[in-house]
Design a protein around this motif. Sequence first.
Motif, PDB file in Angstrom:
ATOM      1  N   PRO A 253       0.811  -1.228   0.000  1.00 55.81           N
ATOM      2  CA  PRO A 253       0.000   0.000   0.000  1.00 55.81           C
ATOM      3  C   PRO A 253       0.840   1.272   0.000  1.00 55.81           C
ATOM      4  CG  PRO A 253      -0.145  -1.139   2.122  1.00 55.81           C
ATOM      5  CD  PRO A 253       0.523  -2.073   1.176  1.00 55.81           C
ATOM      6  N   ARG A 254       2.062   1.217   0.545  1.00 54.79           N
ATOM      7  CA  ARG A 254       2.920   2.400   0.474  1.00 54.79           C
ATOM      8  C   ARG A 254       3.306   2.690  -0.981  1.00 54.79           C
ATOM      9  NH1 ARG A 254       4.431   4.339   5.345  1.00 54.79           N
ATOM     10  NH2 ARG A 254       4.236   2.939   7.148  1.00 54.79           N
ATOM     11  N   LYS A 255       3.539   1.644  -1.739  1.00 57.83           N
ATOM     12  CA  LYS A 255       3.849   1.824  -3.164  1.00 57.83           C
ATOM     13  C   LYS A 255       2.634   2.371  -3.913  1.00 57.83           C
ATOM     14  CE  LYS A 255       3.747  -1.586  -6.072  1.00 57.83           C
ATOM     15  NZ  LYS A 255       4.018  -2.854  -6.806  1.00 57.83           N
ATOM     16  N   TRP A 256       1.461   1.835  -3.594  1.00 57.57           N
ATOM     17  CA  TRP A 256       0.240   2.327  -4.232  1.00 57.57           C
ATOM     18  C   TRP A 256       0.023   3.810  -3.928  1.00 57.57           C
ATOM     19  CZ3 TRP A 256      -3.087  -2.346  -2.276  1.00 57.57           C
ATOM     20  CH2 TRP A 256      -2.877  -3.445  -3.124  1.00 57.57           C
ATOM     21  N   GLN A 257       0.330   4.215  -2.707  1.00 56.45           N
ATOM     22  CA  GLN A 257       0.128   5.611  -2.325  1.00 56.45           C
ATOM     23  C   GLN A 257       0.997   6.545  -3.164  1.00 56.45           C
ATOM     24  OE1 GLN A 257      -0.852   7.611   1.849  1.00 56.45           O
ATOM     25  NE2 GLN A 257       1.205   6.791   1.804  1.00 56.45           N
ATOM     26  N   GLU A 258       2.184   6.071  -3.521  1.00 58.83           N
ATOM     27  CA  GLU A 258       3.057   6.859  -4.385  1.00 58.83           C
ATOM     28  C   GLU A 258       2.589   6.834  -5.835  1.00 58.83           C
ATOM     29  OE1 GLU A 258       6.959   5.308  -3.922  1.00 58.83           O
ATOM     30  OE2 GLU A 258       7.200   5.996  -1.845  1.00 58.83           O
ATOM     31  N   GLN A 259       1.995   5.728  -6.234  1.00 57.79           N
ATOM     32  CA  GLN A 259       1.640   5.523  -7.637  1.00 57.79           C
ATOM     33  C   GLN A 259       0.295   6.135  -8.018  1.00 57.79           C
ATOM     34  OE1 GLN A 259       1.872   1.378  -8.649  1.00 57.79           O
ATOM     35  NE2 GLN A 259       1.417   1.691 -10.815  1.00 57.79           N
ATOM     36  N   TYR A 260      -0.658   6.163  -7.067  1.00 52.10           N
ATOM     37  CA  TYR A 260      -2.020   6.610  -7.372  1.00 52.10           C
ATOM     38  C   TYR A 260      -2.385   7.801  -6.486  1.00 52.10           C
ATOM     39  CZ  TYR A 260      -2.155   2.012  -9.575  1.00 52.10           C
ATOM     40  OH  TYR A 260      -1.875   0.917 -10.351  1.00 52.10           O
ATOM     41  N   PRO A 261      -2.518   8.983  -7.056  1.00 52.71           N
ATOM     42  CA  PRO A 261      -2.780  10.188  -6.264  1.00 52.71           C
ATOM     43  C   PRO A 261      -4.085  10.136  -5.473  1.00 52.71           C
ATOM     44  CG  PRO A 261      -2.081  10.758  -8.492  1.00 52.71           C
ATOM     45  CD  PRO A 261      -2.320   9.281  -8.479  1.00 52.71           C
ATOM     46  N   HIS A 262      -5.044   9.349  -5.922  1.00 54.38           N
ATOM     47  CA  HIS A 262      -6.338   9.307  -5.242  1.00 54.38           C
ATOM     48  C   HIS A 262      -6.370   8.276  -4.112  1.00 54.38           C
ATOM     49  CE1 HIS A 262      -6.508   6.080  -8.195  1.00 54.38           C
ATOM     50  NE2 HIS A 262      -7.561   5.579  -7.585  1.00 54.38           N
ATOM     51  N   PHE A 263      -5.259   7.596  -3.844  1.00 55.79           N
ATOM     52  CA  PHE A 263      -5.219   6.566  -2.807  1.00 55.79           C
ATOM     53  C   PHE A 263      -4.372   7.021  -1.622  1.00 55.79           C
ATOM     54  CE2 PHE A 263      -2.954   2.895  -0.913  1.00 55.79           C
ATOM     55  CZ  PHE A 263      -4.055   2.234  -0.371  1.00 55.79           C
ATOM     56  N   SER A 264      -4.897   6.825  -0.415  1.00 57.15           N
ATOM     57  CA  SER A 264      -4.179   7.147   0.821  1.00 57.15           C
ATOM     58  C   SER A 264      -4.127   5.907   1.708  1.00 57.15           C
ATOM     59  CB  SER A 264      -4.873   8.284   1.579  1.00 57.15           C
ATOM     60  OG  SER A 264      -4.969   9.447   0.787  1.00 57.15           O
ATOM     61  N   TYR A 265      -3.092   5.844   2.536  1.00 54.35           N
ATOM     62  CA  TYR A 265      -2.872   4.665   3.381  1.00 54.35           C
ATOM     63  C   TYR A 265      -2.436   5.102   4.769  1.00 54.35           C
ATOM     64  CZ  TYR A 265      -0.277   0.600   5.223  1.00 54.35           C
ATOM     65  OH  TYR A 265       0.213  -0.409   6.013  1.00 54.35           O
ATOM     66  N   THR A 266      -3.114   4.584   5.790  1.00 58.42           N
ATOM     67  CA  THR A 266      -2.763   4.871   7.177  1.00 58.42           C
ATOM     68  C   THR A 266      -2.671   3.563   7.953  1.00 58.42           C
ATOM     69  OG1 THR A 266      -3.889   7.020   7.119  1.00 58.42           O
ATOM     70  CG2 THR A 266      -3.417   6.078   9.296  1.00 58.42           C
ATOM     71  N   PRO A 267      -1.457   3.093   8.250  1.00 58.90           N
ATOM     72  CA  PRO A 267      -1.323   1.934   9.142  1.00 58.90           C
ATOM     73  C   PRO A 267      -1.448   2.378  10.598  1.00 58.90           C
ATOM     74  CG  PRO A 267       0.832   2.637   8.381  1.00 58.90           C
ATOM     75  CD  PRO A 267      -0.173   3.561   7.733  1.00 58.90           C
ATOM     76  N   VAL A 268      -2.049   1.525  11.428  1.00 63.04           N
ATOM     77  CA  VAL A 268      -2.309   1.878  12.822  1.00 63.04           C
ATOM     78  C   VAL A 268      -1.861   0.717  13.710  1.00 63.04           C
ATOM     79  CG1 VAL A 268      -4.043   2.637  14.490  1.00 63.04           C
ATOM     80  CG2 VAL A 268      -4.345   3.177  12.059  1.00 63.04           C
ATOM     81  N   LEU A 269      -1.006   1.010  14.690  1.00 64.00           N
ATOM     82  CA  LEU A 269      -0.537  -0.012  15.623  1.00 64.00           C
ATOM     83  C   LEU A 269      -1.230   0.174  16.966  1.00 64.00           C
ATOM     84  CD1 LEU A 269       3.327  -0.147  14.955  1.00 64.00           C
ATOM     85  CD2 LEU A 269       1.441  -1.202  13.669  1.00 64.00           C
ATOM     86  N   SER A 270      -1.834  -0.896  17.455  1.00 62.51           N
ATOM     87  CA  SER A 270      -2.523  -0.797  18.747  1.00 62.51           C
ATOM     88  C   SER A 270      -1.569  -0.971  19.921  1.00 62.51           C
ATOM     89  CB  SER A 270      -3.636  -1.848  18.829  1.00 62.51           C
ATOM     90  OG  SER A 270      -3.103  -3.166  18.754  1.00 62.51           O
ATOM     91  N   ASP A 271      -0.472  -1.690  19.726  1.00 59.09           N
ATOM     92  CA  ASP A 271       0.478  -1.945  20.813  1.00 59.09           C
ATOM     93  C   ASP A 271       1.897  -2.031  20.252  1.00 59.09           C
ATOM     94  OD1 ASP A 271       1.477  -2.503  23.333  1.00 59.09           O
ATOM     95  OD2 ASP A 271       0.994  -4.648  23.232  1.00 59.09           O
ATOM     96  N   PRO A 272       2.427  -0.924  19.735  1.00 53.41           N
ATOM     97  CA  PRO A 272       3.745  -0.984  19.102  1.00 53.41           C
ATOM     98  C   PRO A 272       4.827  -1.364  20.108  1.00 53.41           C
ATOM     99  CG  PRO A 272       3.045   1.296  19.401  1.00 53.41           C
ATOM    100  CD  PRO A 272       1.862   0.436  19.731  1.00 53.41           C
ATOM    101  N   ALA A 273       5.781  -2.176  19.641  1.00 51.70           N
ATOM    102  CA  ALA A 273       6.913  -2.562  20.477  1.00 51.70           C
ATOM    103  C   ALA A 273       7.916  -1.417  20.533  1.00 51.70           C
ATOM    104  CB  ALA A 273       7.571  -3.819  19.911  1.00 51.70           C
ATOM    105  N   THR A 274       8.703  -1.406  21.604  1.00 48.84           N
ATOM    106  CA  THR A 274       9.713  -0.355  21.765  1.00 48.84           C
ATOM    107  C   THR A 274      10.657  -0.321  20.577  1.00 48.84           C
ATOM    108  OG1 THR A 274       9.598  -0.611  24.159  1.00 48.84           O
ATOM    109  CG2 THR A 274      11.522   0.521  23.271  1.00 48.84           C
ATOM    110  N   GLN A 275      11.045  -1.520  20.110  1.00 46.57           N
ATOM    111  CA  GLN A 275      11.996  -1.599  19.000  1.00 46.57           C
ATOM    112  C   GLN A 275      11.378  -1.179  17.665  1.00 46.57           C
ATOM    113  OE1 GLN A 275      11.030  -4.093  20.952  1.00 46.57           O
ATOM    114  NE2 GLN A 275      10.661  -6.014  19.828  1.00 46.57           N
ATOM    115  N   ASP A 276      10.063  -0.978  17.636  1.00 45.29           N
ATOM    116  CA  ASP A 276       9.430  -0.523  16.396  1.00 45.29           C
ATOM    117  C   ASP A 276       9.791   0.927  16.066  1.00 45.29           C
ATOM    118  OD1 ASP A 276       8.192  -2.962  16.022  1.00 45.29           O
ATOM    119  OD2 ASP A 276       6.237  -2.314  16.809  1.00 45.29           O
TER     120      ASP A 276
END
Length: 349
Positions: A253-276
Amino acid sequence: MTFQVTIETSGHRFPVESGETILQAALRHSIGLPYGCRNGSCGSCIARLVSGEVHYPDGQPDALDGPQDTPDQVVICQAEPLSDLLISVREVEAERDVIIKTLPCRAEQLNRLSHDVMQVLLKLPDTERLQFLAGQYIEFILRDGRRRAFSIANAPHRDEYLELHIRHVPGGSFTGHVFDEMKNKALLRIEGPLGSFYLREDSPRPVLMMAGGTGVAPLKGILEHAFYIGFDRPIHLFWGVRAKQDLYMDELPRKWQEQYPHFSYTPVLSDPATQDHWEGATGLVTDALLAHYPELVAYDIYMSGPPAMIEAATPQFVSHGAQPEHMYSDAFEFAQDVLDKIKRTQQGG
């Protein structure tokens, strides 16, 4: 050279490019025509040629060898136009038009996408193809009669394999078998396609998509289909997982966001690890969507993931203006129960 194909019964028209079959062009332009094997053997895609001329680059298809075949029949999965064409054929317009089949298949490839997600590519017999709408699902029929349902993660135009994303569920007998015992070429039995979760292409409304975990699989198929057909309404995908390692196809989806101007992508982490070292959205994916879009009355909303997520999100979205008739889910029956509860509450029942 480009030729125009017109369907007599509906008046739909679409161009066919040089070297392209009638069926390939129809699928590219989101014209649903029937097909089966896509190699010219089964005859499912035979149409009546009212006018025009076609040729078969690989020779006359086997489907035209029957005693009842007539000169005006054309096998659209193999035929390429030599002129503008007028054909008569039944169109596939919705899930009611798609034929549900029970078929053997093989697990052609098993690819681990993350610590707990396996990509399984199913290969049907050479004489078969499964015609489906992007977002639908299939069911495995196990030897003891039990069934396990999984969404199809690829788009219909790319149907050499059926792509599934299977998450390992602790204690789950089937997913445990997939991860610990199943080998490439394993023989399986499926039924499908099933479900009413597919893109409403004729809607003029912008689209919001919300996935939880492997619920991104059918949305991947829908998005691939949307990009393929030139669907240009705004689309925003929200994908909620626990930690960064669970974003098993984040680069796509990150590639799609660059390729298609009408597409947006938001990933959401509910419990991200410290090392993330995560600097993106956190918390519940439902809250992230509402933070971006507090007024939902104008949107088509597609939800895919755990039933509990959909059960919680549905009344929230309705309270923010979402219209139930424009909300779609791969847990449709469960979501409908929620909508019925909302209606009873609103009516004081």
